[in-house]
Design a protein around this motif. Structure first.
Motif, mmCIF file in Angstrom:
data_model
loop_
_atom_site.group_PDB
_atom_site.id
_atom_site.type_symbol
_atom_site.label_atom_id
_atom_site.label_comp_id
_atom_site.label_asym_id
_atom_site.label_seq_id
_atom_site.Cartn_x
_atom_site.Cartn_y
_atom_site.Cartn_z
ATOM 1 N N UNK A 173 0.934 -1.159 0.050
ATOM 2 C CA UNK A 173 -0.006 -0.020 -0.055
ATOM 3 C C UNK A 173 0.946 1.066 -0.057
ATOM 4 N N UNK A 174 2.059 1.364 0.976
ATOM 5 C CA UNK A 174 2.736 2.184 0.785
ATOM 6 C C UNK A 174 3.579 2.606 -0.462
ATOM 7 N N UNK A 175 3.796 1.505 -1.263
ATOM 8 C CA UNK A 175 4.392 1.940 -2.605
ATOM 9 C C UNK A 175 3.319 2.407 -3.491
ATOM 10 N N UNK A 176 2.050 1.966 -3.491
ATOM 11 C CA UNK A 176 0.959 2.773 -3.992
ATOM 12 C C UNK A 176 0.973 4.128 -3.575
ATOM 13 N N UNK A 217 -8.177 10.883 -5.065
ATOM 14 C CA UNK A 217 -7.992 9.507 -4.812
ATOM 15 C C UNK A 217 -7.017 9.009 -3.610
ATOM 16 N N UNK A 218 -6.037 9.849 -3.597
ATOM 17 C CA UNK A 218 -4.858 9.683 -2.331
ATOM 18 C C UNK A 218 -5.460 9.607 -0.920
ATOM 19 N N UNK A 219 -6.238 11.001 -0.831
ATOM 20 C CA UNK A 219 -7.021 11.185 0.399
ATOM 21 C C UNK A 219 -8.231 10.216 0.701
ATOM 22 N N UNK A 220 -8.791 9.867 -0.412
ATOM 23 C CA UNK A 220 -10.083 8.656 -0.293
ATOM 24 C C UNK A 220 -9.468 7.523 0.206
ATOM 25 N N UNK A 221 -8.273 6.955 -0.454
ATOM 26 C CA UNK A 221 -7.697 5.999 0.084
ATOM 27 C C UNK A 221 -7.290 5.913 1.568
ATOM 28 N N UNK A 251 9.764 5.472 2.715
ATOM 29 C CA UNK A 251 10.510 4.982 4.231
ATOM 30 C C UNK A 251 9.824 3.634 4.362
ATOM 31 N N UNK A 252 8.191 3.486 4.260
ATOM 32 C CA UNK A 252 7.645 2.612 4.633
ATOM 33 C C UNK A 252 7.845 1.435 3.507
ATOM 34 N N UNK A 253 7.601 1.896 2.546
ATOM 35 C CA UNK A 253 7.777 0.822 1.268
ATOM 36 C C UNK A 253 9.064 0.263 1.083
ATOM 37 N N UNK A 254 10.221 0.851 1.190
ATOM 38 C CA UNK A 254 11.673 0.521 1.005
ATOM 39 C C UNK A 254 12.236 0.107 1.994
#
Length: 165
Positions: A16-19, A38-42, A119-122
Motif C-alpha cells: 500500500x505504501x508503494x502505491x 484518490x490519495x485522500x480517499x484511500x 520509508x515504509x515501502x522501501x
C-alpha cells in the motif's frame, strides 16, 4: 464494516505504501492536484474500513502480498494510526489547494506523504508507527489499545515458544 485488521500483514502495508508513493510522486511530478482526491480517499477508506473499501488496500491484500512470501503479522493499531496521519496530511493538501490556492504549501505536504511512504515501502520504517509508539510511552495512548506493541512476544511468537521450551 468500520473496523481495521489486527494484526496486519507487513507485506500488504508496504505494498500500500508503494502505491501511495507512486500516487504522491505522480501528483508532484505533474503538479496534478486531482490525484490528491484518490490519495485522500484511500487513506480515509483504510482508516475507517481497513482494506475493504480501498483500491490500494484490496490490491495489496488480495493480489500482491499473498504472492510475496509468508505473511509477516504486525500490530494493527499503529498501522491504523499511520493511515490516519496520511488521511490528515492528504486532506490538508486538498484544503490547501482547493480551499486556499496555496500551491507551494500543498506540494510540501504531498512531499511529506511521499517521504513517509518511501520509508515504509522501501525500508519498512513506519513513521506513523514510530509516533504511535512515542505516544504510548508518553501515556497519551493507553497500553490496552495495543497489547502487541508492549509485548514483543506477541509480535514474534517464535521467540515466545523458545523461551517457554
Amino acid at each position: 464494516m468500520f473496523s481495521f485488521p489486527n494484526p496486519v500483514d507487513e507485506h500488504a502495508a508496504r505494498t500500500v505504501a508503494a502505491g501511495v508513493l507512486l500516487l504522491s510522486v505522480m501528483a508532484l511530478a505533474f503538479r496534478q492536484p486531482l490525484i490528491l482526491i484518490p490519495l485522500a480517499y484511500g487513506f480515509w477508506a483504510r482508516v475507517l474500513t481497513g482494506p475493504r473499501l480501498s483500491p490500494l488496500g484490496l490490491i495489496a491484500t488480495r493480489l500482491v502480498a499473498p504472492r510475496l512470501r509468508r505473511p509477516k503479522p504486525v500490530a494493527g493499531p499503529p498501522k491504523r494510526f499511520a493511515q490516519a496521519m496520511g488521511a490528515t496530511l492528504s486532506s490538508t493538501a486538498l484544503v490547501l489547494w482547493y480551499g486556499f490556492g496555496l500551491s507551494t504549501a500543498t506540494w510540501a505536504v504531498v512531499a511529506t506523504v511521499a517521504v513517509a511512504a518511501f520509508l515504509e515501502s522501501v525500508f519498512a520504517i513506519c513513521l506513523g508507527c514510530t509516533v504511535f509508539g512515542f505516544l504510548m510511552r508518553a501515556g497519551v495512548v493507553p497500553e490496552e489499545v495495543c497489547a502487541a506493541c508492549a509485548d514483543i512476544s506477541m509480535r514474534y511468537p517464535q521467540l515466545a515458544r523458545r523461551q517457554t521450551a
